[in-house]
Design a protein around this motif. Sequence first.
Motif, PDB file in Angstrom:
ATOM      1  N   ALA A  51       0.871  -1.187   0.000  1.00 33.41           N
ATOM      2  CA  ALA A  51       0.000   0.000   0.000  1.00 33.41           C
ATOM      3  C   ALA A  51       0.901   1.228   0.000  1.00 33.41           C
ATOM      4  N   LEU A  52       0.757   2.044  -1.019  1.00 30.67           N
ATOM      5  CA  LEU A  52       1.579   3.239  -1.151  1.00 30.67           C
ATOM      6  C   LEU A  52       0.983   4.369  -0.312  1.00 30.67           C
ATOM      7  N   PRO A  53       1.787   5.386   0.015  1.00 28.42           N
ATOM      8  CA  PRO A  53       1.299   6.497   0.844  1.00 28.42           C
ATOM      9  C   PRO A  53       0.102   7.227   0.243  1.00 28.42           C
ATOM     10  N   ASP A  54      -0.031   7.214  -1.089  1.00 23.16           N
ATOM     11  CA  ASP A  54      -1.164   7.908  -1.712  1.00 23.16           C
ATOM     12  C   ASP A  54      -2.431   7.047  -1.749  1.00 23.16           C
TER      13      ASP A  54
END
Length: 96
Positions: free
Chosen positions: A65-68
Amino acid sequence: YDQDLLADANLSPQERAELQQSIDNVINSDDPVGRLSSSLAPEIFGHEDIKRALLLQLVGGVTRALPDGMRIRGDLNLCLMGDPGVAKSQLLKHVA
């Protein structure tokens, strides 16, 4: 690995100890992935890279899961190509 799964198994204490010893032997070996992949379809000689790839496909990758907020799936896809009669179908049958 999840030791709770081993505790939930319907095994005698001796069988549980033997299984734990076998797992520890694989984990502590020099090449655990190679050792596991060589046990995949042992009657098919060679194809160590393909066996390793199939083993890694079985255990899968890690979903990130990416920060965005975007998710990257950890699924591995594999395409086996080769001449007829080189055990592609037999290898796939072992992991199906």
